[in-house]
Design a protein around this motif. Structure first.
Motif, PDB file in Angstrom:
ATOM      1  N   GLY A 155       0.679  -1.147   0.029  1.00 18.99           N
ATOM      2  CA  GLY A 155      -0.061   0.195   0.365  1.00 18.99           C
ATOM      3  C   GLY A 155       0.558   0.886  -0.022  1.00 18.99           C
ATOM      4  N   ARG A 200       0.876   3.569  -3.121  1.00 19.78           N
ATOM      5  CA  ARG A 200       0.389   5.055  -2.087  1.00 19.78           C
ATOM      6  C   ARG A 200       1.656   6.527  -3.047  1.00 19.78           C
ATOM      7  NH1 ARG A 200      -1.617   3.598   1.722  1.00 19.78           N
ATOM      8  NH2 ARG A 200       0.488   4.015   3.441  1.00 19.78           N
ATOM      9  N   GLU A 201       2.547   5.996  -2.057  1.00 18.97           N
ATOM     10  CA  GLU A 201       4.283   6.818  -2.358  1.00 18.97           C
ATOM     11  C   GLU A 201       5.176   6.944  -3.220  1.00 18.97           C
ATOM     12  OE1 GLU A 201       4.322   9.340   0.170  1.00 18.97           O
ATOM     13  OE2 GLU A 201       2.580   8.211   1.036  1.00 18.97           O
ATOM     14  N   ARG A 202       4.609   6.191  -4.190  1.00 19.29           N
ATOM     15  CA  ARG A 202       4.618   5.510  -5.880  1.00 19.29           C
ATOM     16  C   ARG A 202       6.352   5.282  -6.124  1.00 19.29           C
ATOM     17  NH1 ARG A 202       1.251  10.736  -6.570  1.00 19.29           N
ATOM     18  NH2 ARG A 202      -0.213  10.268  -8.421  1.00 19.29           N
TER      19      ARG A 202
END
Length: 175
Positions: A93, A97-99
């Motif tokens: 995740g 989310r944080e690429r």
């Protein structure tokens, strides 16, 4: 074949799977990549985790009972499974989310082989991950299905190891 977002599998009975994954994480971070390094069935206190954190790598680890699976009670196995699923979900995740551009799932094969993480959970993630996310899987005895998902497969083969002569794991070398 695409040229980014590939899957690496470091497997076999020899020493060096985690070391290879750490080396790639250091290289990737050194080139400005965003790295997430998750360890399964390890407590996150090893030398490699300490230095990766200093490099800005996000490090997660889970080994709640601190035992090998064959020494765990059924209750401890259930606790471990829940912790490993949470760690997997947190690592994947966060990476999405944080690429992040590199996700290392260290000892994920053991997590799957011991029944702590469903293989389907892992393969569904591999099939749906962002195109730019490179993923490293490490551990012994990956299933044929995991091997099918890998673009790189590197097998570490043990020819000789001091452990076979009774030498315990040494700080700074094996952990």
């Amino acid at each position: 074949m695409k040229n980014s977002g590939l899957v690496h599998l470091y497997c076999g009975d020899g020493k060096g799977k985690t070391t290879a994954a750490v080396g790639l994480a250091v290289r990737h971070s050194g080139r400005g990549g965003k790295v997430v390094f998750a360890q399964f069935l390890k407590d996150g206190t090893s030398g490699e985790c300490r230095v990766l954190a200093k490099l800005g790598v996000t490090v997660l680890a889970a080994n709640p009972v601190g035992k090998f699976s064959f020494r765990m009670t059924e209750e401890e196995k259930a606790e471990t499974a829940a912790a490993l699923v949470r760690t997997f979900d947190a690592a994947t995740g966060f990476a999405v989310r944080e690429r992040a551009t590199l996700l290392v799932l260290d000892e994920i094969c053991a997590a799957v082989n011991c029944g702590f993480l469903p293989e389907k959970t892992l393969t569904e993630f591999l099939e749906s991950r962002p195109d730019s996310l490179e993923v490293v899987l490490t551990g012994r005895d990956p299933s044929e299905n995991l091997q099918v998902h890998a673009d790189y497969i590197t097998e570490m083969k043990k020819r000789r190891h001091p452990f076979d002569e009774g030498v315990a794991a040494r700080e700074g070398i094996e952990f």
